[in-house]
Write a protein that holds these residues in place. Structure first.
Motif, PDB file in Angstrom:
ATOM      1  N   TYR A 256      11.445 -12.844  -9.256  1.00  0.00           N
ATOM      2  CA  TYR A 256      12.275 -12.616  -8.073  1.00  0.00           C
ATOM      3  C   TYR A 256      11.850 -11.336  -7.362  1.00  0.00           C
TER       4      TYR A 256
ATOM      5  N   ASN B 279      15.831 -13.775 -19.524  1.00  0.00           N
ATOM      6  CA  ASN B 279      15.629 -13.937 -18.086  1.00  0.00           C
ATOM      7  C   ASN B 279      14.852 -12.777 -17.455  1.00  0.00           C
TER       8      ASN B 279
ATOM      9  N   LYS C  66       5.106 -14.540 -21.966  1.00  0.00           N
ATOM     10  CA  LYS C  66       6.058 -15.663 -21.889  1.00  0.00           C
ATOM     11  C   LYS C  66       6.551 -16.053 -23.277  1.00  0.00           C
TER      12      LYS C  66
ATOM     13  N   THR D 110      12.069 -14.092 -15.218  1.00  0.00           N
ATOM     14  CA  THR D 110      12.615 -14.694 -13.997  1.00  0.00           C
ATOM     15  C   THR D 110      12.930 -13.621 -12.968  1.00  0.00           C
TER      16      THR D 110
END
Length: 130
Positions: A64, A57, A126, A60
């Motif tokens: 954020y 994560n 990624k 992610t």
């Protein structure tokens, strides 16, 4: 790894300066803006730790951070404009204020843009964190 270390360094510096700002006298709105900035710095620190530990994560939380940083920059500029023009009645200095805010805007968005394009949107990164 480089961005993980940079995230930790910039997040740590942001937390330290955020602590100072939280205990300064700025009124309610200034306190809220400082609190948001403190949270963004904490998010950046956490995103850096995730990058260094190769967690799934990590991307992610870096995304954020990018979003939170852009929102914080808009809030900060709005608060500064409001404080300067409405509270301090310095509308006559609006040209200087806007030029200063443009510099702040650019500086506050350079690192999030780098994180977004070099980390979050990079296909090789990624694949590594998948």
């Amino acid at each position: 790894t480089v961005f993980g270390v940079l995230n930790i360094v910039f997040g740590g510096i942001g937390l330290l300066t955020g602590l100072k700002a939280l205990f300064g006298f700025m009124g309610v709105f200034g306190f809220i803006v400082s609190l948001i900035g403190f949270g963004v710095s904490g998010l950046l620190l956490y995103a850096g730790i995730l990058l260094l530990t190769n967690k799934k994560n990590a991307l992610t939380f870096n995304m954020y951070y990018v979003l939170a940083s852009v929102v914080y920059t808009v809030i900060y500029i709005t608060f500064t404009m409001y404080t300067t023009i409405v509270v301090l009645h310095l509308g006559f200095a609006l040209g200087y204020i806007i030029s200063g805010l443009v510099v702040i805007l650019l500086l506050n968005l350079v690192y999030p843009a780098l994180v977004y394009f070099l980390i979050v949107r990079n296909e090789e990164v990624k694949k590594f964190y998948a």
